[in-house]
Design a protein around this motif. Structure first.
Motif, PDB file in Angstrom:
ATOM      1  N   VAL A  11      53.737  91.253  25.033  1.00 59.13           N
ATOM      2  CA  VAL A  11      52.895  90.858  26.163  1.00 59.13           C
ATOM      3  C   VAL A  11      51.510  91.440  25.941  1.00 59.13           C
ATOM      4  O   VAL A  11      51.333  92.663  25.928  1.00 59.13           O
ATOM      5  N   ALA A  14      49.106  93.723  28.932  1.00 63.12           N
ATOM      6  CA  ALA A  14      50.298  93.939  29.757  1.00 63.12           C
ATOM      7  C   ALA A  14      50.013  94.693  31.044  1.00 63.12           C
ATOM      8  O   ALA A  14      50.778  94.575  32.004  1.00 63.12           O
ATOM      9  N   GLY A  19      49.599  90.137  33.227  1.00 57.79           N
ATOM     10  CA  GLY A  19      50.514  90.863  32.362  1.00 57.79           C
ATOM     11  C   GLY A  19      51.486  91.718  33.145  1.00 57.79           C
ATOM     12  O   GLY A  19      52.670  91.812  32.803  1.00 57.79           O
ATOM     13  N   VAL A  23      55.538  91.598  32.915  1.00 53.97           N
ATOM     14  CA  VAL A  23      56.365  92.791  32.691  1.00 53.97           C
ATOM     15  C   VAL A  23      57.409  92.935  33.787  1.00 53.97           C
ATOM     16  O   VAL A  23      58.599  93.184  33.522  1.00 53.97           O
ATOM     17  N   LEU A  33      60.572  94.374  25.827  1.00 59.15           N
ATOM     18  CA  LEU A  33      59.169  94.016  25.676  1.00 59.15           C
ATOM     19  C   LEU A  33      58.435  95.006  24.784  1.00 59.15           C
ATOM     20  O   LEU A  33      58.783  96.186  24.722  1.00 59.15           O
ATOM     21  N   ALA A  35      54.747  96.076  25.204  1.00 57.40           N
ATOM     22  CA  ALA A  35      53.616  95.947  26.123  1.00 57.40           C
ATOM     23  C   ALA A  35      52.356  96.441  25.426  1.00 57.40           C
ATOM     24  O   ALA A  35      52.246  97.611  25.069  1.00 57.40           O
ATOM     25  N   ASP A  37      48.217  96.931  25.488  1.00 61.76           N
ATOM     26  CA  ASP A  37      47.032  97.014  26.328  1.00 61.76           C
ATOM     27  C   ASP A  37      46.063  97.995  25.682  1.00 61.76           C
ATOM     28  O   ASP A  37      46.490  98.926  24.982  1.00 61.76           O
ATOM     29  N   LEU A  46      52.355 102.094  33.503  1.00 63.63           N
ATOM     30  CA  LEU A  46      53.386 101.068  33.332  1.00 63.63           C
ATOM     31  C   LEU A  46      54.718 101.709  32.963  1.00 63.63           C
ATOM     32  O   LEU A  46      55.777 101.348  33.505  1.00 63.63           O
ATOM     33  N   LEU A  55      61.166  99.088  26.981  1.00 62.30           N
ATOM     34  CA  LEU A  55      59.734  98.866  26.934  1.00 62.30           C
ATOM     35  C   LEU A  55      59.112  99.713  25.831  1.00 62.30           C
ATOM     36  O   LEU A  55      59.191 100.939  25.856  1.00 62.30           O
TER      37      LEU A  55
END
Length: 266
Positions: A11, A14, A19, A23, A33, A35, A37, A46, A55
């Protein structure tokens, strides 16, 4: 499809509004995922929101050619069987008329909105192709691409361009064994483009759920998937993301058990 083993999805952006919806939807669906960013503090927030989620956190972005290449290398080094990418890139929503801004300033806005999308695709599509898993690549587009959004000339032009970019990439990625699609919104999204909820506008969580649907069985294969059409079909047939329990977003943190998150910096 409860119990199905799902390949991790990447993603992009994220921790942004869209995003974050992706999530949240993926955590509810027990979907692993990566993630991505550019903001390490936002990634830590997050992780704290979903302490038990599958994650993997990766600081990075695809702002231009160099950063996209670095991101691709970092993802490759994770050695994960990636199932696809959701490009939830949030462009700056700038109000104004095209006629009121000098041409060079308008062109800078167009480039700032489209360059990250093209840079990400150029470097991540080959990565997905090398995995040989028939992966998908989903871009998320906002309103204004078909009919101009009054007062938002620059986003309208870039959304129209994003639709064509998706069509071109859809054709070019087909020989690579990767399916590129654009999930296109025809209305603003509350919490993203506007603050207060409206019944006929989606939330970021709605967008995330429907983006995940494009990786599930029976999903449309068109280059452009209109959110409103897809939303009606999902509501009519009660199609759900594999493994999704469709719980309220307020119950999402901590819903995935026996998994952990990892933070990786390229």
């Amino acid at each position: 499809m409860n119990g199905t083993i799902l390949s991790p999805l990447v993603v992009l952006d994220a921790a942004g509004p869209i995003g974050g919806g992706v999530v949240a939807a993926a955590v509810a669906a027990h979907w692993p995922l990566v993630a991505v960013d550019s903001d390490p503090a936002a990634l830590r927030v997050l992780a704290a929101a979903y302490p038990q989620a599958a994650l993997t956190l990766l600081q990075g972005c695809a702002r231009d050619e160099a950063t996209a290449a670095k991101l691709s290398a970092a993802l490759r080094s994770l050695d994960l069987p990636l199932g696809g990418v959701i490009a939830a890139v949030d462009g700056e929503l700038l109000r104004g008329r095209l006629l009121d801004l000098p041409v060079d300033a308008s062109c800078r806005r167009f480039e700032a909105a489209l360059a990250p999308q093209l840079a990400a695709a150029r470097h991540l599509l080959p990565l997905l192709a090398d995995g040989g898993r028939g992966a998908g690549y989903v871009l998320v587009g906002g309103p204004g691409g078909v009919n101009p959004w009054a007062g938002y000339g620059h986003p309208s032009v870039t959304e129209a361009a994003l639709r064509m970019l998706a069509r071109v990439l859809h054709g070019e990625a087909r020989p690579l064994g990767v399916r590129v699609q654009l999930l296109s919104l025809d209305t603003p999204a509350w919490g993203v483009h506007a603050g207060l909820p409206r019944a006929d506008w989606p939330s970021a969580l709605d967008i995330g759920r429907h983006a995940l649907e494009l990786f599930g069985p029976g999903a449309p294969t068109d280059a452009i998937v209109e959110f409103s059409t897809r939303r009606a079909a999902v509501d009519r047939h009660d199609i759900s993301t594999p493994g999704s329990d469709q719980r309220d977003a307020r119950a999402l943190p901590g819903t995935v058990s026996n998994t952990s998150h990892h933070e990786v910096s390229p």
